[in-house]
Design a protein around this motif. Sequence first.
Motif, short mmCIF file in Angstrom:
data_model
loop_
_atom_site.label_atom_id
_atom_site.label_comp_id
_atom_site.label_asym_id
_atom_site.label_seq_id
_atom_site.Cartn_x
_atom_site.Cartn_y
_atom_site.Cartn_z
N ALA A 138 25.58 7.97 -7.76
CA ALA A 138 26.46 8.95 -8.16
C ALA A 138 27.59 9.12 -7.24
CB ALA A 138 25.81 10.32 -8.20
N ILE A 139 28.91 9.34 -7.89
CA ILE A 139 29.99 9.60 -6.94
C ILE A 139 30.17 11.02 -6.48
CG2 ILE A 139 32.72 9.08 -6.72
CD1 ILE A 139 32.39 6.79 -8.38
N GLU A 140 30.12 11.40 -5.68
CA GLU A 140 29.95 12.93 -5.37
C GLU A 140 31.57 13.44 -5.54
OE1 GLU A 140 27.28 14.70 -5.26
OE2 GLU A 140 26.35 12.97 -5.31
N LEU A 141 31.80 14.51 -6.13
CA LEU A 141 33.33 15.19 -6.21
C LEU A 141 33.06 16.32 -5.64
CD1 LEU A 141 33.93 14.14 -10.01
CD2 LEU A 141 34.68 12.84 -8.00
N SER A 142 34.03 16.96 -5.04
CA SER A 142 34.09 18.33 -4.49
C SER A 142 35.42 18.70 -4.03
CB SER A 142 33.16 18.41 -3.38
OG SER A 142 33.20 19.46 -2.45
N TYR A 143 36.01 19.80 -4.28
CA TYR A 143 37.01 20.49 -3.78
C TYR A 143 37.15 20.40 -2.26
CZ TYR A 143 38.48 22.11 -8.42
OH TYR A 143 38.73 22.29 -9.83
N ASP A 144 35.83 20.70 -1.71
CA ASP A 144 35.76 20.72 -0.26
C ASP A 144 35.91 19.32 0.48
OD1 ASP A 144 34.96 23.40 -0.52
OD2 ASP A 144 32.93 22.55 -0.44
N THR A 145 35.97 18.27 -0.30
CA THR A 145 36.29 17.00 0.43
C THR A 145 37.96 16.44 0.38
OG1 THR A 145 34.13 16.41 -0.27
CG2 THR A 145 35.59 14.52 0.37
N VAL A 146 38.46 16.64 1.64
CA VAL A 146 39.89 16.45 1.37
C VAL A 146 40.38 15.07 1.89
CG1 VAL A 146 40.39 18.62 1.23
CG2 VAL A 146 40.35 17.95 3.54
N ASP A 147 39.54 14.66 3.17
CA ASP A 147 40.00 13.45 4.00
C ASP A 147 39.05 12.43 3.73
OD1 ASP A 147 42.38 14.63 4.66
OD2 ASP A 147 41.41 15.69 6.53
N ALA A 148 38.62 12.23 2.53
CA ALA A 148 37.85 10.87 2.44
C ALA A 148 38.14 10.17 0.95
CB ALA A 148 36.21 11.53 2.46
N LEU A 149 37.60 8.90 1.06
CA LEU A 149 37.72 8.09 -0.04
C LEU A 149 36.27 8.19 -0.77
CD1 LEU A 149 39.34 4.91 1.17
CD2 LEU A 149 40.36 7.00 -0.36
N GLU A 150 36.42 8.04 -2.05
CA GLU A 150 35.16 8.18 -2.84
C GLU A 150 34.30 6.78 -2.55
OE1 GLU A 150 36.10 7.98 -7.08
OE2 GLU A 150 36.58 10.08 -6.86
N GLU A 151 33.17 6.93 -2.49
CA GLU A 151 32.12 6.19 -2.37
C GLU A 151 30.75 6.26 -3.11
OE1 GLU A 151 30.24 6.61 2.02
OE2 GLU A 151 32.26 6.15 2.09
N PHE A 152 29.91 4.90 -3.23
CA PHE A 152 28.69 5.15 -3.86
C PHE A 152 27.77 3.97 -3.58
CE2 PHE A 152 31.80 2.38 -6.46
CZ PHE A 152 30.78 1.56 -6.96
N THR A 153 26.70 4.39 -3.77
CA THR A 153 25.65 3.38 -3.28
C THR A 153 25.08 2.55 -4.38
OG1 THR A 153 23.68 4.97 -3.36
CG2 THR A 153 24.70 4.43 -1.06
#
Length: 165
Positions: A138-153
């Motif tokens: 999964a690609i985690e999506l969240s309003y709390d995440t502001v300074d990170a790029l999306e990543e997944f395994t």
Amino acid sequence: MATIDQFKAQLIGGGPRANRFKVFIPRAGNKIEFLCKAANIPAGTLGEVVVPFRGHNLKLAGERTFEDWQITVINDVEFSVRSGLEAWQEEIQAMDSGEGSTSTDYLISRAFVEQLNKDDSVLARYEFFNMFPKNIGAIELSYDTVDALEEFTVDFTFSHWERVQ
């Protein structure tokens, strides 16, 4: 007793760095070399066969097994790696119909992870055979995440690996 100088002499070139690696997976798109954030050199495991004899156990080497191989990928705005992996899984089994490949052409026989030296020369190369993506995380999506790029395994399963360098 060993001295610090004797220890230092064993670390030719300062030792390999964990952040110097390259991954090549043909079906994952041409950006995988740059977007693969984390990988590992695969583990080698031999099972054991226990043979009891008069109250004692003789342990003999059993079959070699290979655990799934996991990588972490940074997502780009084109979803290039993820799209390639999703298309690969779709070829294996379609989501809407459940129909799938009638051959084993989906298994790739040339994927590898390389440990690089500081000058980009290859220190070790491990090739994977008969591999396919078992799980695209999964690609985690969240309003709390502001300074990170999306990543997944991604978890790959395969028949075996060989060290070729």
